[in-house]
Design an enzyme around this catalytic site. Structure first.
Site, mmCIF file in Angstrom:
data_model
loop_
_atom_site.group_PDB
_atom_site.id
_atom_site.type_symbol
_atom_site.label_atom_id
_atom_site.label_comp_id
_atom_site.label_asym_id
_atom_site.label_seq_id
_atom_site.Cartn_x
_atom_site.Cartn_y
_atom_site.Cartn_z
ATOM 1 N N ASP A 69 15.568 34.233 -21.051
ATOM 2 C CA ASP A 69 16.324 33.113 -20.498
ATOM 3 C C ASP A 69 17.886 34.005 -20.266
ATOM 4 O O ASP A 69 18.032 34.793 -21.034
ATOM 5 C CB ASP A 69 16.871 31.946 -21.090
ATOM 6 C CG ASP A 69 17.098 30.821 -20.408
ATOM 7 O OD1 ASP A 69 16.978 30.630 -19.376
ATOM 8 O OD2 ASP A 69 17.921 30.152 -21.154
ATOM 9 N N HIS A 177 21.161 43.805 -17.982
ATOM 10 C CA HIS A 177 21.042 42.974 -19.181
ATOM 11 C C HIS A 177 19.539 42.803 -19.385
ATOM 12 O O HIS A 177 19.048 43.248 -20.575
ATOM 13 C CB HIS A 177 21.706 41.713 -18.629
ATOM 14 C CG HIS A 177 21.242 41.172 -17.209
ATOM 15 N ND1 HIS A 177 21.793 41.992 -16.431
ATOM 16 C CD2 HIS A 177 20.620 40.175 -16.808
ATOM 17 C CE1 HIS A 177 21.325 41.317 -15.089
ATOM 18 N NE2 HIS A 177 20.605 40.252 -15.339
#
Ligand code: IMP
Length: 195
Positions: A69, A177
């Site tokens: 997520d 990320h």
């Protein structure tokens, strides 16, 4: 080659993950595994949402799997949209709606620092392991570029003067990320295999 289900239907994420992993692991998306499911993200943290997705798929398949997520945290907006990044402009919002809302909220604001944060939940032999990665940058005044997805056209990673959507997958796969979280997971899996 180790086969792992990636508990997602997002083909952009799968493409980025494969670009980082190379040939070490065989990543199978839900669609490729013949699983049709839309898993909700009802929680207040990225970690809980990631866990929900990996647990659902593990229960369904009994196989090793991982999910992720991701949220965009904007400092001037006290960390919003954060865990609500996918629904920032409403429950049925498109990526374009979300991005436009962000630009409106940021209009005239000087402090534009932000980061993407990814949390991975890996279920291996029935046990969960978590990995995190982030990427610092700034929100641009306008959207530009066509590569990538989501908020990529308005996110300029630190040390670059172009957005992720202008830089393309090669640069994104080197600094993102997602790349950082995936690398932690592969280091963990590699260490387990060499034991
Ligand atoms: P989720 O992780 O699929 O829930 O994504 C949350 C929201 O952030 C969605 O609106 C995505 O489009 C967006 N998003 C997730 N990862 C990225 C990324 O790497 N770049 C830009 N937007 C992203």
């Amino acid at each position: 080659m180790r086969k792992i289900i990636f508990a997602s239907n997002n083909k952009h994420k799968a493409e980025e993950i494969r670009a980082v992993l190379g040939a070490q692991f065989d990543i199978i998306t839900l669609k490729e595994a013949g699983i049709e499911i839309d898993i909700p993200e009802p929680h207040e943290t990225l970690a809980e949402n990631a866990r929900e997705k990996s647990m659902v798929i593990h229960r369904l398949t009994g196989m090793d799997c991982f999910s992720e997520d991701t949220g965009l945290e904007v400092d001037a907006l006290n960390g919003a949209p954060g865990v609500r990044s996918a629904r920032y402009a409403g429950e049925q919002a498109t990526a374009d709606d979300n991005l436009k809302k962000l630009l409106v909220e940021m209009k005239g604001i000087e402090k534009r620092s932000a980061r993407f944060r990814t949390v991975i939940s890996l279920i291996l032999n029935g046990q969960e392991h978590m990995f995190e990665g982030d990427c610092e940058g700034n929100i641009t005044d306008n959207a530009s570029g066509t590569a990538g997805f989501g908020y990529d056209p308005v996110f300029m990673p630190e040390q670059y003067d172009k957005t992720f959507a202008e830089l393309g997958i090669e640069v994104k796969s080197a600094v993102s990320h997602r790349k950082k979280a995936i690398e932690k997971m592969t280091a963990f899996l590699g260490a387990r295999e060499n034991k």
